[in-house]
Every structure is written in structure tokens, then in C-alpha cells.
Design a protein around this motif. Structure first.
Motif, short mmCIF file in Angstrom:
data_model
loop_
_atom_site.label_atom_id
_atom_site.label_comp_id
_atom_site.label_asym_id
_atom_site.label_seq_id
_atom_site.Cartn_x
_atom_site.Cartn_y
_atom_site.Cartn_z
N ALA A 99 0.78 -1.08 -0.10
CA ALA A 99 -0.02 -0.17 0.11
C ALA A 99 0.88 1.35 0.04
O ALA A 99 0.23 2.42 0.03
N LEU A 109 -2.17 8.59 6.06
CA LEU A 109 -3.09 7.40 5.85
C LEU A 109 -2.84 6.59 6.91
O LEU A 109 -3.99 6.04 7.78
N ARG A 129 -13.43 3.54 3.83
CA ARG A 129 -13.77 4.80 2.71
C ARG A 129 -14.00 5.93 3.45
O ARG A 129 -13.39 7.06 2.85
N CYS A 137 -4.64 10.17 -2.28
CA CYS A 137 -3.63 9.44 -2.71
C CYS A 137 -3.68 9.44 -4.26
O CYS A 137 -4.59 9.04 -4.79
N THR A 140 -1.99 5.31 -5.88
CA THR A 140 -2.76 3.93 -6.00
C THR A 140 -4.39 4.19 -6.20
O THR A 140 -4.74 5.18 -6.51
N TYR A 142 -6.43 2.71 -4.19
CA TYR A 142 -7.06 2.64 -2.98
C TYR A 142 -7.11 1.02 -2.65
O TYR A 142 -7.39 0.69 -1.68
N ILE A 145 -4.48 -0.21 -0.14
CA ILE A 145 -4.47 0.42 0.93
C ILE A 145 -5.88 -0.38 1.97
O ILE A 145 -5.94 -0.25 3.07
#
Length: 160
Positions: A99, A109, A129, A137, A140, A142, A145
């Protein structure tokens, strides 16, 4: 020159001398105290790269005057480990799940995920979320993550 003041950062009292009282907490953490994990991106509270915990409340450090944080406990990304240079569960999950890309948004994050898991040890994708909606970001999609958050949550639940 203003009087020096003290900030409690990651469990350590830090004297701040020769500081302009208009300096942000972000500036003082990075430039005066050498804690460069907290990142400076927007300086407007829009990206959360500078997120820290102040008395356990997730806060954009770019929006806080450092001197106003005196007498409060400030936790940066550097302070989330176990105090022996070990990574926290969340930090390890971010590394393990891939991530971390450019790393600019990562500290904010990680602090936000730490905050989320303290309040909600079993977050749904929607919970994650929502909790990370203020963190931007650009590298990515996400997905990694989200995987890191769920991995960290599972690890934390399995610990005594």
C-alpha cells in the motif's frame, strides 16, 4: 523573540525555542523538531498528508498553530510503533500489502487508519472509505490500502 514553549510529541517533551508563534504544528514538527514523517502537501487541510493525533483526535497539523498545541499529547506517524524502532501493526500491513508507493500520503493514511482501528476494530469497506475520505493518494487505486487496513484489523484482533 517569543518565549520558548514545550510540546509533548510521541511521549517526549520537546522544547521549541526561537519559534514564531504563527508557525504551524506541521512546520514545527518537521523543521524545528526533525520529525519529517509528517508530510507537507497542500497546507490547507485538504489532503491529510500532515495528519497527526492531538489528544487522540485526528487533526491536520497544517491547520494548527504549534504553540496552541502546548499541553496536549501529539502523536505523529513516528510515534505509532512500540517505541523500540518497531513498526506498528498498521505500518507493517501497509508494507506487506504493497500500500506504499511514492510514500507522500502514506504517513497521513497510517495515522488515519490507526485512529479508525482504535474506534472500530472491524471496519467494513464503507467504514474504511469514509474514514479515509479526506486522505488524497495519487498513486494507488486505494485497493492495496483497503487490503492493508483489513490486514491490520485482523492482526490487531488476533493480539491479546
Amino acid at each position: 523573540m517569543p518565549d520558548p514553549y514545550s510540546l509533548r510529541v510521541n511521549g517526549v517533551d520537546c522544547e521549541v525555542a526561537d519559534s514564531d508563534l504563527a508557525e504551524s504544528l506541521l512546520f514545527v514538527l518537521r523543521e524545528r523538531l526533525g520529525l519529517t514523517g509528517t508530510k507537507n502537501a497542500c497546507t490547507e487541510g485538504e489532503c491529510s498528508s500532515c495528519a497527526v493525533l492531538i489528544d487522540g483526535v485526528l487533526t491536520c497539523s497544517c491547520l494548527v498553530l504549534a504553540a496552541t498545541a502546548a499541553g496536549q499529547e501529539i502523536t505523529t506517524v513516528e510515534g505509532l510503533g512500540d517505541g523500540r524502532n518497531e513498526l506498528s501493526v498498521v505500518q507493517e500491513a501497509f508494507v506487506h500489502e504493497g500500500a506504499v508507493q511514492c510514500g507522500f500520503c502514506t504517513p497521513g493514511l497510517i495515522v488515519a487508519v490507526h485512529d479508525l482501528l482504535e474506534a472500530n476494530p472491524e471496519p467494513s469497506d464503507g467504514d474504511v472509505r469514509e474514514a479515509l475520505s479526506g486522505n488524497l493518494c495519487r498513486c494507488t487505486g486505494y485497493g492495496r490500502i483497503l487490503a492493508a487496513v483489513h490486514s491490520a484489523a485482523a492482526t490487531k484482533r488476533s493480539q491479546p
